[in-house]
Design a protein around this motif. Structure first.
Motif, short mmCIF file in Angstrom:
data_model
loop_
_atom_site.label_atom_id
_atom_site.label_comp_id
_atom_site.label_asym_id
_atom_site.label_seq_id
_atom_site.Cartn_x
_atom_site.Cartn_y
_atom_site.Cartn_z
N ALA A 7 -7.62 -1.24 6.69
CA ALA A 7 -6.47 -0.10 6.72
C ALA A 7 -7.30 1.20 7.30
O ALA A 7 -6.61 2.05 8.13
CB ALA A 7 -6.41 0.38 5.19
N VAL A 56 -9.56 5.15 2.72
CA VAL A 56 -9.30 4.39 1.54
C VAL A 56 -10.18 4.67 0.33
O VAL A 56 -11.30 4.14 0.70
CB VAL A 56 -8.97 2.91 1.71
CG1 VAL A 56 -8.71 2.21 0.63
CG2 VAL A 56 -7.81 2.76 2.89
N GLY A 74 1.01 -1.41 0.01
CA GLY A 74 0.02 0.16 -0.05
C GLY A 74 0.80 1.43 0.05
O GLY A 74 1.84 1.16 0.28
N GLU A 122 0.72 5.09 1.81
CA GLU A 122 0.11 5.96 2.78
C GLU A 122 0.71 7.25 2.62
O GLU A 122 1.80 7.58 2.46
CB GLU A 122 0.68 5.37 4.26
CG GLU A 122 -0.14 6.13 5.04
CD GLU A 122 0.25 5.74 6.69
OE1 GLU A 122 -0.33 6.17 7.48
OE2 GLU A 122 1.39 5.11 6.81
N LYS A 145 -7.22 6.59 8.40
CA LYS A 145 -7.10 7.28 7.01
C LYS A 145 -8.04 6.73 6.21
O LYS A 145 -8.29 5.67 6.20
CB LYS A 145 -5.70 7.41 6.50
CG LYS A 145 -4.83 8.22 7.35
CD LYS A 145 -3.23 8.14 7.05
CE LYS A 145 -2.47 8.92 7.83
NZ LYS A 145 -0.99 8.86 7.36
N THR A 202 -5.58 2.92 10.67
CA THR A 202 -4.65 3.99 10.51
C THR A 202 -5.34 5.25 10.58
O THR A 202 -4.78 6.46 10.70
CB THR A 202 -4.21 4.06 8.97
OG1 THR A 202 -5.37 4.30 7.92
CG2 THR A 202 -3.36 3.00 8.48
N VAL A 251 -4.67 6.01 2.36
CA VAL A 251 -4.08 4.80 2.15
C VAL A 251 -4.56 4.55 0.83
O VAL A 251 -6.14 4.23 0.54
CB VAL A 251 -4.28 3.80 3.23
CG1 VAL A 251 -3.71 2.56 2.73
CG2 VAL A 251 -3.65 4.39 4.31
#
Length: 191
Positions: free
Chosen positions: A119, A127, A84, A86, A125, A123, A91
């Motif tokens: 993810a 996606v 991935g 970031e 964050k 994280t 992400v």
């Protein structure tokens, strides 16, 4: 009943719900180690995670992530993001397939949907996109938009996997070309 499943469990259920029945209800191993295509695919993934650790797809800036094993406490499943990118607030998932068949079907959508949920949860964050790289004889990069609907559908497949395990009933599945190379074809009544 609540217990951890894996992304692979849901992907196999999306391929055929009888995988869940034979493997997770009856406990019959699929003997992946004997399947050449599985071994070739694993070697393919190992090669890309070990070689060129700093290589990123063109035009993608950010920190490269590799081999992240993640858990969802909210949805009780785990999975591994092989690769991935970031950035500060997002992400991007990169999924590699050792195949010439460039198809974003239900199994791949389930995989990407569940990996994106992992993810995001781990994280903090968003996606919103993934890139699937089909690479056998010819390399093809396919961008995939990660939508709320895609993630909801993936979670539904995860729930159907749990439902099959909890009911202990063999689910319906129609016979088609998938059955020709299925590891359970000799014991499955779908003929």
């Amino acid at each position: 009943m609540s217990y951890f499943l894996t992304v692979t469990n849901a992907v196999e259920h999306a391929f055929c719900p009888r995988f869940t029945y034979f493997q997770l209800v009856l406990g019959i191993d699929q003997k992946e180690e004997k399947r050449g295509t599985v071994q070739t695919g694993r070697a393919f993934h190992r090669r890309y995670t070990k070689i060129n650790k700093n290589y990123k797809i063109k035009k993608l800036n950010g920190k490269k992530l590799t081999e992240l094993l993640l858990y969802s406490k909210k949805h009780l499943f785990s999975g591994k993001i092989d690769e991935g990118i970031e950035t500060e607030n997002r992400v991007l998932i990169v999924e590699r397939k050792y195949s010439d068949y460039v198809i974003i079907g239900p199994t791949l959508k389930t995989q990407l949907g569940l990996l994106s949920i992992l993810a995001e949860e781990n994280t903090g964050k968003k996606v919103t996109q993934a890139v699937v790289i089909f690479d056998k004889k010819k390399r093809v990069e396919v961008p995939v938009k990660i939508t709320k609907k895609l993630k909801q559908t993936a979670l539904l497949t995860l729930q159907k996997t749990r439902d099959t395990i909890n009911s202990c009933d063999m689910p319906y599945s129609k016979h088609d070309n998938r059955c020709l190379n299925c590891c359970y074809r000799k014991i499955c009544p779908n003929k």
